[in-house]
Write a protein that holds these residues in place. Structure first.
Motif, PDB file in Angstrom:
ATOM      1  N   ALA A  59       0.824  -1.202   0.000  1.00 48.80           N
ATOM      2  CA  ALA A  59       0.000   0.000   0.000  1.00 48.80           C
ATOM      3  C   ALA A  59       0.863   1.260   0.000  1.00 48.80           C
ATOM      4  CB  ALA A  59      -0.937  -0.004   1.209  1.00 48.80           C
ATOM      5  N   LEU A  60       1.938   1.245   0.769  1.00 50.07           N
ATOM      6  CA  LEU A  60       2.839   2.395   0.804  1.00 50.07           C
ATOM      7  C   LEU A  60       3.503   2.613  -0.548  1.00 50.07           C
ATOM      8  CD1 LEU A  60       4.514   1.853   4.302  1.00 50.07           C
ATOM      9  CD2 LEU A  60       2.906   3.661   3.673  1.00 50.07           C
ATOM     10  N   ARG A  61       3.863   1.531  -1.228  1.00 43.75           N
ATOM     11  CA  ARG A  61       4.457   1.647  -2.558  1.00 43.75           C
ATOM     12  C   ARG A  61       3.445   2.229  -3.546  1.00 43.75           C
ATOM     13  NH1 ARG A  61       9.338   2.037  -3.922  1.00 43.75           N
ATOM     14  NH2 ARG A  61       8.921   1.029  -5.939  1.00 43.75           N
ATOM     15  N   ALA A  62       2.202   1.814  -3.440  1.00 41.23           N
ATOM     16  CA  ALA A  62       1.183   2.266  -4.385  1.00 41.23           C
ATOM     17  C   ALA A  62       0.688   3.671  -4.091  1.00 41.23           C
ATOM     18  CB  ALA A  62       0.005   1.290  -4.376  1.00 41.23           C
ATOM     19  N   ALA A  63       0.660   4.046  -2.811  1.00 39.81           N
ATOM     20  CA  ALA A  63      -0.020   5.281  -2.411  1.00 39.81           C
ATOM     21  C   ALA A  63       0.796   6.541  -2.636  1.00 39.81           C
ATOM     22  CB  ALA A  63      -0.420   5.186  -0.937  1.00 39.81           C
ATOM     23  N   GLY A  64       2.110   6.462  -2.545  1.00 36.94           N
ATOM     24  CA  GLY A  64       2.905   7.684  -2.606  1.00 36.94           C
ATOM     25  C   GLY A  64       2.593   8.580  -1.416  1.00 36.94           C
ATOM     26  N   GLU A  65       2.246   9.840  -1.676  1.00 36.24           N
ATOM     27  CA  GLU A  65       1.962  10.788  -0.604  1.00 36.24           C
ATOM     28  C   GLU A  65       0.473  10.867  -0.270  1.00 36.24           C
ATOM     29  OE1 GLU A  65       4.342  12.443   1.130  1.00 36.24           O
ATOM     30  OE2 GLU A  65       5.734  11.201  -0.020  1.00 36.24           O
ATOM     31  N   ARG A  66      -0.337  10.062  -0.912  1.00 32.87           N
ATOM     32  CA  ARG A  66      -1.776  10.157  -0.694  1.00 32.87           C
ATOM     33  C   ARG A  66      -2.226   9.272   0.475  1.00 32.87           C
ATOM     34  NH1 ARG A  66      -3.851   8.474  -6.268  1.00 32.87           N
ATOM     35  NH2 ARG A  66      -1.860   7.380  -6.211  1.00 32.87           N
ATOM     36  N   PRO A  67      -3.411   9.532   1.026  1.00 34.95           N
ATOM     37  CA  PRO A  67      -3.890   8.779   2.186  1.00 34.95           C
ATOM     38  C   PRO A  67      -4.176   7.318   1.858  1.00 34.95           C
ATOM     39  CG  PRO A  67      -5.095  10.844   1.935  1.00 34.95           C
ATOM     40  CD  PRO A  67      -4.316  10.642   0.673  1.00 34.95           C
ATOM     41  N   ILE A  68      -4.166   6.510   2.922  1.00 37.88           N
ATOM     42  CA  ILE A  68      -4.492   5.088   2.831  1.00 37.88           C
ATOM     43  C   ILE A  68      -5.647   4.802   3.783  1.00 37.88           C
ATOM     44  CG2 ILE A  68      -3.676   2.739   3.285  1.00 37.88           C
ATOM     45  CD1 ILE A  68      -0.851   3.725   2.658  1.00 37.88           C
ATOM     46  N   VAL A  69      -6.634   4.070   3.319  1.00 37.33           N
ATOM     47  CA  VAL A  69      -7.711   3.586   4.183  1.00 37.33           C
ATOM     48  C   VAL A  69      -7.438   2.125   4.513  1.00 37.33           C
ATOM     49  CG1 VAL A  69     -10.154   2.900   4.245  1.00 37.33           C
ATOM     50  CG2 VAL A  69      -9.519   5.189   3.471  1.00 37.33           C
ATOM     51  N   TRP A  70      -7.533   1.788   5.800  1.00 33.70           N
ATOM     52  CA  TRP A  70      -7.369   0.397   6.242  1.00 33.70           C
ATOM     53  C   TRP A  70      -8.654  -0.033   6.933  1.00 33.70           C
ATOM     54  CZ3 TRP A  70      -2.047  -1.648   8.219  1.00 33.70           C
ATOM     55  CH2 TRP A  70      -2.109  -3.038   8.403  1.00 33.70           C
ATOM     56  N   ALA A  71      -9.434  -0.893   6.275  1.00 32.76           N
ATOM     57  CA  ALA A  71     -10.650  -1.455   6.861  1.00 32.76           C
ATOM     58  C   ALA A  71     -10.294  -2.806   7.450  1.00 32.76           C
ATOM     59  CB  ALA A  71     -11.742  -1.583   5.805  1.00 32.76           C
ATOM     60  N   ARG A  72     -10.421  -2.916   8.763  1.00 34.22           N
ATOM     61  CA  ARG A  72      -9.899  -4.090   9.468  1.00 34.22           C
ATOM     62  C   ARG A  72     -10.969  -4.699  10.362  1.00 34.22           C
ATOM     63  NH1 ARG A  72      -5.864  -4.969  14.155  1.00 34.22           N
ATOM     64  NH2 ARG A  72      -4.506  -6.614  13.359  1.00 34.22           N
ATOM     65  N   GLN A  73     -11.285  -5.962  10.098  1.00 35.33           N
ATOM     66  CA  GLN A  73     -12.280  -6.665  10.891  1.00 35.33           C
ATOM     67  C   GLN A  73     -11.838  -6.764  12.343  1.00 35.33           C
ATOM     68  OE1 GLN A  73     -13.203 -10.456   9.176  1.00 35.33           O
ATOM     69  NE2 GLN A  73     -14.501 -11.117  10.882  1.00 35.33           N
ATOM     70  N   ASP A  74     -12.774  -6.572  13.256  1.00 40.15           N
ATOM     71  CA  ASP A  74     -12.436  -6.595  14.683  1.00 40.15           C
ATOM     72  C   ASP A  74     -11.724  -7.880  15.095  1.00 40.15           C
ATOM     73  OD1 ASP A  74     -13.164  -4.105  15.512  1.00 40.15           O
ATOM     74  OD2 ASP A  74     -15.159  -4.670  16.209  1.00 40.15           O
ATOM     75  N   TYR A  75     -12.129  -9.003  14.518  1.00 45.44           N
ATOM     76  CA  TYR A  75     -11.537 -10.283  14.911  1.00 45.44           C
ATOM     77  C   TYR A  75     -10.048 -10.348  14.578  1.00 45.44           C
ATOM     78  CZ  TYR A  75     -11.253 -15.285  15.850  1.00 45.44           C
ATOM     79  OH  TYR A  75     -10.921 -16.503  16.368  1.00 45.44           O
ATOM     80  N   SER A  76      -9.618  -9.574  13.580  1.00 47.66           N
ATOM     81  CA  SER A  76      -8.194  -9.551  13.235  1.00 47.66           C
ATOM     82  C   SER A  76      -7.370  -9.018  14.398  1.00 47.66           C
ATOM     83  CB  SER A  76      -7.968  -8.683  11.990  1.00 47.66           C
ATOM     84  OG  SER A  76      -8.604  -9.235  10.867  1.00 47.66           O
ATOM     85  N   GLU A  77      -7.926  -8.078  15.142  1.00 50.70           N
ATOM     86  CA  GLU A  77      -7.207  -7.547  16.299  1.00 50.70           C
ATOM     87  C   GLU A  77      -7.051  -8.612  17.372  1.00 50.70           C
ATOM     88  OE1 GLU A  77      -8.012  -4.079  19.613  1.00 50.70           O
ATOM     89  OE2 GLU A  77      -8.120  -3.560  17.485  1.00 50.70           O
ATOM     90  N   THR A  78      -8.059  -9.464  17.523  1.00 49.94           N
ATOM     91  CA  THR A  78      -7.974 -10.548  18.495  1.00 49.94           C
ATOM     92  C   THR A  78      -6.878 -11.533  18.119  1.00 49.94           C
ATOM     93  OG1 THR A  78     -10.355 -10.367  18.942  1.00 49.94           O
ATOM     94  CG2 THR A  78      -9.258 -12.414  19.600  1.00 49.94           C
ATOM     95  N   GLU A  79      -6.762 -11.832  16.837  1.00 50.27           N
ATOM     96  CA  GLU A  79      -5.810 -12.829  16.381  1.00 50.27           C
ATOM     97  C   GLU A  79      -4.398 -12.283  16.184  1.00 50.27           C
ATOM     98  OE1 GLU A  79      -6.078 -16.057  15.917  1.00 50.27           O
ATOM     99  OE2 GLU A  79      -8.169 -16.152  16.539  1.00 50.27           O
ATOM    100  N   ALA A  80      -4.281 -11.060  15.677  1.00 52.63           N
ATOM    101  CA  ALA A  80      -2.962 -10.533  15.296  1.00 52.63           C
ATOM    102  C   ALA A  80      -2.534  -9.303  16.080  1.00 52.63           C
ATOM    103  CB  ALA A  80      -2.949 -10.210  13.799  1.00 52.63           C
TER     104      ALA A  80
END
Length: 258
Positions: free
Chosen positions: A68-89
């Protein structure tokens, strides 16, 4: 629904929708990979990153963030992250984003309760041409994430030119409209001077590419100062100071929609 409304408000404040990202490809910054891919990965497309094992979920997240950082350059990034991912990772932190060379102030974090919410948020964000990239993180194999859903995401990314990276933990690859599919595991990094921890390292395998690129594996490290992938060094090196200060101490660490 409140998460989606907040996301719409956040992306509405970005650049006008007629300002599109640079067309074409974005590279890894490492000739061995870019040559194999014919120059890099396609912008305005869906790319999948699978954790090789459950314990590699954080590695898949890190690799996805690097793309995402390679693709985005200086523009914003949105990260949509399922709550369960926080439990696991584990939870995301601004310090961690900064450690990868990203600017936490340009990261908009959305935390839907389930996979359906992630897909809705990713589809909405991928249509905003003012964004640099969208990360959509889903855990497991929800029924809502099928071939039809991946096609919708691909069309949304193609309509805006925004690159969409789907991160999958606790799942096996299945039919999708993704342009490329990767399997990622954590790798041992090259230690720095005095045996200090080295840069993030990954075992990355290209499993599938719709343009017919042959499957291949690489062991790579992430250079947070230049925002490029690099081949592992054979020996310890003295770290070079970053050409810009880390943003970890700044507030807010990341913007959150909702």
């Amino acid at each position: 629904m409140s998460q989606l409304i907040a996301l719409r408000r956040a992306i509405a404040a970005l650049e006008p929708p007629d300002i599109r990202g640079a067309a074409g490809l974005f590279g890894f910054g490492l000739a061995d990979i870019d040559d194999a891919l014919g120059g890099g990965l396609k912008r305005g497309a869906l790319h999948e990153v699978f954790a090789r094992r459950t314990m590699d979920a954080a590695a898949a997240e890190g690799f996805g963030l690097c793309l995402a950082l390679r693709a985005a350059g200086e523009r914003p990034i949105v990260w949509a992250r399922q709550d369960y991912s926080e439990t696991e990772a584990g939870a995301l932190h601004g310090e961690g984003v900064a450690a990868f060379g990203g600017d936490p102030d340009r990261l908009i974090l959305v935390r839907p309760r389930d996979a359906t919410g992630v897909l809705r948020a990713a589809n909405e964000a991928a249509r905003c041409a003012g964004l640099g990239a969208v990360l959509a993180e889903v855990w497991g194999t929800p029924k809502t994430l099928d071939l039809k859903a991946s096609r919708r995401l691909s069309l949304a990314a193609a309509s805006s030119g925004v690159t969409l990276v789907m991160i999958r933990g606790g799942a096996e690859p299945e039919a999708s409209a993704a342009m490329s599919r990767w399997s990622v595991a954590a790798a041992a990094s090259t230690p720095l001077e005095a045996n200090a921890p080295g840069p993030p390292a990954f075992e990355a395998a290209l499993l599938r590419h719709r343009a017919g690129v042959a499957p291949k594996s690489w062991r790579v490290e992430w250079d947070r100062d230049r925002l490029v992938f690099a081949a592992p060094l054979p020996r310890a090196v003295v770290p070079v100071p970053a050409d810009r200060p880390a943003r970890a101490a700044r507030e807010p660490l990341m913007r959150r929609a909702g």
